[in-house]
Write a protein that holds these residues in place. Structure first.
Motif, PDB file in Angstrom:
ATOM      1  N   ARG A   1       0.832  -1.204   0.000  1.00  0.00           N
ATOM      2  CA  ARG A   1       0.000   0.000   0.000  1.00  0.00           C
ATOM      3  C   ARG A   1       0.869   1.259   0.000  1.00  0.00           C
ATOM      4  NH1 ARG A   1      -5.279  -0.508   0.555  1.00  0.00           N
ATOM      5  NH2 ARG A   1      -5.462   1.659   1.230  1.00  0.00           N
ATOM      6  N   TRP A   2       2.017   1.162   0.656  1.00  0.00           N
ATOM      7  CA  TRP A   2       2.928   2.296   0.730  1.00  0.00           C
ATOM      8  C   TRP A   2       3.645   2.502  -0.607  1.00  0.00           C
ATOM      9  CZ3 TRP A   2       8.309   2.167   3.406  1.00  0.00           C
ATOM     10  CH2 TRP A   2       8.861   3.450   3.413  1.00  0.00           C
ATOM     11  N   LYS A   3       4.036   1.420  -1.251  1.00  0.00           N
ATOM     12  CA  LYS A   3       4.744   1.429  -2.539  1.00  0.00           C
ATOM     13  C   LYS A   3       5.941   2.385  -2.506  1.00  0.00           C
ATOM     14  CE  LYS A   3       0.785   0.130  -5.378  1.00  0.00           C
ATOM     15  NZ  LYS A   3      -0.109   0.473  -6.507  1.00  0.00           N
ATOM     16  N   PRO A   4       6.938   2.080  -1.710  1.00  0.00           N
ATOM     17  CA  PRO A   4       8.088   2.977  -1.594  1.00  0.00           C
ATOM     18  C   PRO A   4       8.952   2.979  -2.856  1.00  0.00           C
ATOM     19  CG  PRO A   4       8.533   0.928  -0.455  1.00  0.00           C
ATOM     20  CD  PRO A   4       7.091   0.866  -0.896  1.00  0.00           C
ATOM     21  N   HIS A   5       9.606   4.106  -3.087  1.00  0.00           N
ATOM     22  CA  HIS A   5      10.549   4.219  -4.196  1.00  0.00           C
ATOM     23  C   HIS A   5      11.950   4.290  -3.596  1.00  0.00           C
ATOM     24  CE1 HIS A   5       7.429   4.785  -7.215  1.00  0.00           C
ATOM     25  NE2 HIS A   5       6.823   5.592  -6.353  1.00  0.00           N
ATOM     26  N   ALA A   6      12.751   3.283  -3.879  1.00  0.00           N
ATOM     27  CA  ALA A   6      14.078   3.213  -3.281  1.00  0.00           C
ATOM     28  C   ALA A   6      15.040   4.160  -3.984  1.00  0.00           C
ATOM     29  CB  ALA A   6      14.606   1.784  -3.357  1.00  0.00           C
ATOM     30  N   ALA A   7      15.936   4.752  -3.203  1.00  0.00           N
ATOM     31  CA  ALA A   7      16.984   5.585  -3.769  1.00  0.00           C
ATOM     32  C   ALA A   7      18.085   4.695  -4.334  1.00  0.00           C
ATOM     33  CB  ALA A   7      17.551   6.510  -2.690  1.00  0.00           C
ATOM     34  N   ARG A   8      18.845   5.230  -5.271  1.00  0.00           N
ATOM     35  CA  ARG A   8      19.975   4.491  -5.809  1.00  0.00           C
ATOM     36  C   ARG A   8      21.051   4.384  -4.730  1.00  0.00           C
ATOM     37  NH1 ARG A   8      22.415   3.313 -10.883  1.00  0.00           N
ATOM     38  NH2 ARG A   8      24.683   3.127 -10.706  1.00  0.00           N
ATOM     39  N   LEU A   9      21.472   3.180  -4.425  1.00  0.00           N
ATOM     40  CA  LEU A   9      22.433   2.940  -3.358  1.00  0.00           C
ATOM     41  C   LEU A   9      23.823   2.706  -3.933  1.00  0.00           C
ATOM     42  CD1 LEU A   9      20.343   0.442  -1.191  1.00  0.00           C
ATOM     43  CD2 LEU A   9      20.523   2.919  -0.917  1.00  0.00           C
ATOM     44  N   ASP A  10      24.849   3.091  -3.155  1.00  0.00           N
ATOM     45  CA  ASP A  10      26.201   2.743  -3.582  1.00  0.00           C
ATOM     46  C   ASP A  10      26.452   1.261  -3.323  1.00  0.00           C
ATOM     47  OD1 ASP A  10      26.745   2.411  -0.849  1.00  0.00           O
ATOM     48  OD2 ASP A  10      27.733   4.352  -0.660  1.00  0.00           O
ATOM     49  N   ASP A  11      27.630   0.780  -3.697  1.00  0.00           N
ATOM     50  CA  ASP A  11      27.894  -0.656  -3.630  1.00  0.00           C
ATOM     51  C   ASP A  11      27.832  -1.191  -2.201  1.00  0.00           C
ATOM     52  OD1 ASP A  11      28.219  -0.566  -6.337  1.00  0.00           O
ATOM     53  OD2 ASP A  11      30.408  -0.769  -6.312  1.00  0.00           O
ATOM     54  N   THR A  12      28.345  -0.433  -1.252  1.00  0.00           N
ATOM     55  CA  THR A  12      28.336  -0.894   0.142  1.00  0.00           C
ATOM     56  C   THR A  12      26.910  -1.040   0.657  1.00  0.00           C
ATOM     57  OG1 THR A  12      30.469   0.177   0.571  1.00  0.00           O
ATOM     58  CG2 THR A  12      29.111  -0.388   2.480  1.00  0.00           C
ATOM     59  N   ALA A  13      26.084  -0.050   0.386  1.00  0.00           N
ATOM     60  CA  ALA A  13      24.689  -0.103   0.824  1.00  0.00           C
ATOM     61  C   ALA A  13      23.931  -1.215   0.108  1.00  0.00           C
ATOM     62  CB  ALA A  13      24.014   1.248   0.597  1.00  0.00           C
ATOM     63  N   PHE A  14      24.274  -1.444  -1.166  1.00  0.00           N
ATOM     64  CA  PHE A  14      23.586  -2.505  -1.904  1.00  0.00           C
ATOM     65  C   PHE A  14      23.959  -3.875  -1.343  1.00  0.00           C
ATOM     66  CE2 PHE A  14      22.383  -5.160  -5.529  1.00  0.00           C
ATOM     67  CZ  PHE A  14      21.163  -4.596  -5.861  1.00  0.00           C
ATOM     68  N   ALA A  15      25.197  -4.044  -0.905  1.00  0.00           N
ATOM     69  CA  ALA A  15      25.590  -5.290  -0.239  1.00  0.00           C
ATOM     70  C   ALA A  15      24.810  -5.471   1.063  1.00  0.00           C
ATOM     71  CB  ALA A  15      27.090  -5.291   0.038  1.00  0.00           C
ATOM     72  N   ALA A  16      24.540  -4.350   1.752  1.00  0.00           N
ATOM     73  CA  ALA A  16      23.736  -4.419   2.975  1.00  0.00           C
ATOM     74  C   ALA A  16      22.303  -4.840   2.659  1.00  0.00           C
ATOM     75  CB  ALA A  16      23.741  -3.065   3.687  1.00  0.00           C
ATOM     76  N   VAL A  17      21.758  -4.387   1.538  1.00  0.00           N
ATOM     77  CA  VAL A  17      20.444  -4.841   1.089  1.00  0.00           C
ATOM     78  C   VAL A  17      20.473  -6.343   0.851  1.00  0.00           C
ATOM     79  CG1 VAL A  17      18.765  -4.740  -0.794  1.00  0.00           C
ATOM     80  CG2 VAL A  17      19.730  -2.633   0.125  1.00  0.00           C
ATOM     81  N   GLY A  18      21.564  -6.825   0.250  1.00  0.00           N
ATOM     82  CA  GLY A  18      21.720  -8.256   0.051  1.00  0.00           C
ATOM     83  C   GLY A  18      21.718  -9.022   1.364  1.00  0.00           C
ATOM     84  N   ALA A  19      22.392  -8.475   2.373  1.00  0.00           N
ATOM     85  CA  ALA A  19      22.432  -9.131   3.679  1.00  0.00           C
ATOM     86  C   ALA A  19      21.039  -9.200   4.299  1.00  0.00           C
ATOM     87  CB  ALA A  19      23.386  -8.385   4.601  1.00  0.00           C
ATOM     88  N   ALA A  20      20.318  -8.089   4.266  1.00  0.00           N
ATOM     89  CA  ALA A  20      18.960  -8.075   4.822  1.00  0.00           C
ATOM     90  C   ALA A  20      18.054  -9.031   4.064  1.00  0.00           C
ATOM     91  CB  ALA A  20      18.395  -6.649   4.784  1.00  0.00           C
ATOM     92  N   SER A  21      18.205  -9.046   2.740  1.00  0.00           N
ATOM     93  CA  SER A  21      17.388  -9.932   1.915  1.00  0.00           C
ATOM     94  C   SER A  21      17.707 -11.394   2.193  1.00  0.00           C
ATOM     95  CB  SER A  21      17.626  -9.617   0.437  1.00  0.00           C
ATOM     96  OG  SER A  21      16.869 -10.485  -0.388  1.00  0.00           O
ATOM     97  N   GLY A  22      18.983 -11.739   2.276  1.00  0.00           N
ATOM     98  CA  GLY A  22      19.370 -13.114   2.531  1.00  0.00           C
ATOM     99  C   GLY A  22      18.872 -13.622   3.873  1.00  0.00           C
ATOM    100  N   PHE A  23      19.003 -12.796   4.900  1.00  0.00           N
ATOM    101  CA  PHE A  23      18.560 -13.203   6.232  1.00  0.00           C
ATOM    102  C   PHE A  23      17.043 -13.356   6.275  1.00  0.00           C
ATOM    103  CE2 PHE A  23      17.562 -12.568  10.734  1.00  0.00           C
ATOM    104  CZ  PHE A  23      18.460 -13.453  11.328  1.00  0.00           C
ATOM    105  N   GLY A  24      16.333 -12.381   5.716  1.00  0.00           N
ATOM    106  CA  GLY A  24      14.871 -12.443   5.723  1.00  0.00           C
ATOM    107  C   GLY A  24      14.338 -13.587   4.891  1.00  0.00           C
ATOM    108  N   SER A  25      14.947 -13.815   3.736  1.00  0.00           N
ATOM    109  CA  SER A  25      14.510 -14.894   2.866  1.00  0.00           C
ATOM    110  C   SER A  25      14.670 -16.250   3.532  1.00  0.00           C
ATOM    111  CB  SER A  25      15.295 -14.851   1.554  1.00  0.00           C
ATOM    112  OG  SER A  25      14.902 -15.890   0.690  1.00  0.00           O
ATOM    113  N   ALA A  26      15.729 -16.415   4.316  1.00  0.00           N
ATOM    114  CA  ALA A  26      15.947 -17.688   5.010  1.00  0.00           C
ATOM    115  C   ALA A  26      14.852 -17.972   6.040  1.00  0.00           C
ATOM    116  CB  ALA A  26      17.314 -17.675   5.697  1.00  0.00           C
ATOM    117  N   LEU A  27      14.280 -16.915   6.595  1.00  0.00           N
ATOM    118  CA  LEU A  27      13.272 -17.089   7.640  1.00  0.00           C
ATOM    119  C   LEU A  27      11.853 -17.199   7.105  1.00  0.00           C
ATOM    120  CD1 LEU A  27      14.578 -14.590  10.349  1.00  0.00           C
ATOM    121  CD2 LEU A  27      14.838 -17.077  10.314  1.00  0.00           C
ATOM    122  N   VAL A  28      11.582 -16.564   5.963  1.00  0.00           N
ATOM    123  CA  VAL A  28      10.204 -16.557   5.457  1.00  0.00           C
ATOM    124  C   VAL A  28      10.073 -17.082   4.032  1.00  0.00           C
ATOM    125  CG1 VAL A  28       9.553 -14.655   6.977  1.00  0.00           C
ATOM    126  CG2 VAL A  28      10.341 -14.155   4.658  1.00  0.00           C
ATOM    127  N   GLY A  29      11.181 -17.389   3.376  1.00  0.00           N
ATOM    128  CA  GLY A  29      11.124 -17.999   2.057  1.00  0.00           C
ATOM    129  C   GLY A  29      11.182 -17.042   0.901  1.00  0.00           C
TER     130      GLY A  29
END
Length: 221
Positions: A115-143
């Motif tokens: 419902r919020w439909k956020p628009h993400a800002a362009r992230l640098d490489d370090t921040a994008f790796a952090a997105v990967g970390a959050a995604s990997g951890f969350g995906s492991a818990l909820v699929g």
């Protein structure tokens, strides 16, 4: 008879959510999750969904293999691989009631996110790796956390086949990591692996071209 009905329910749900995600623009993996939990139980549900997501995302990588942004996949993997392994270990050992409640909260968050439909800002490489970390951890818990991650890929300027292939390749890295840990921890069984592989054609059925649809429909991470 009961197992036959369960199998039919899973197949119908897989095809139905694939079609619905193609029409409504919502991640099919997220839509499947509550059905799998109800039919298979929490641990088996996430294991089966992971196998199905791996197969369907693998097909997307293959069909868009010439357009995959390999460097971006590598940056994503720097964060996603260790986080997915840690999340999978936690998933394998956490109490089932806690996992089930966590998945329920996640599904509510996904409704609010849509419902919020956020628009993400362009992230640098370090921040994008952090997105990967959050995604990997969350995906492991909820699929599946694909719809929440997709805006960050789109913000990098990826379009059409490049977006589809790159996002899918990043998801493949996560799912492979999770399955290695799930297998070692006996969360992934032969039967759950077979169910996931059997559902892959249904999960891969709703493909698309174009970033507008791509924001949610391809993502199965």
């Amino acid at each position: 008879m009961e197992q036959t009905l369960q199998a039919m329910a899973i197949v119908v749900a897989a095809f139905g959510t694939a079609v619905l995600s193609a029409v409504a623009g919502f991640g099919g993996g997220v839509l499947l999750l509550p059905v799998f939990v109800a039919v298979l139980g929490t641990r088996d549900a996430v294991a089966v969904l992971t196998v199905a997501q791996l197969a369907s995302n693998g097909s997307r990588v293959w069909f868009n293999r010439r357009e995959v942004h390999r460097r971006l996949v590598g940056i994503f993997a720097i964060g996603a691989v260790p986080a997915a392994a840690a999340g999978a270990l936690l998933f394998a050992t956490a109490p089932l009631p806690a996992l089930t409640r966590f998945i329920g909260v996640f599904l509510l968050v996904m409704v609010a996110w849509r419902r919020w439909k956020p628009h993400a800002a362009r992230l640098d490489d370090t921040a994008f790796a952090a997105v990967g970390a959050a995604s990997g951890f969350g995906s492991a818990l909820v699929g599946s956390v694909g719809p929440m991650v997709a805006p960050f890929f789109l913000a990098r300027g990826l379009l059409r086949g490049t977006y589809i292939g790159t996002e899918a390749a990043s998801a493949v890295v996560m799912h492979l990591t999770k399955l290695v840990v799930f297998g070692a921890a006996a969360v992934l069984t032969a039967s759950s692996a077979l169910i996931g592989v059997a559902l892959a054609p249904a999960r891969g059925g709703a493909r698309f071209r174009g970033p507008e649809a791509g924001a949610d429909q391809s993502s199965c991470g």
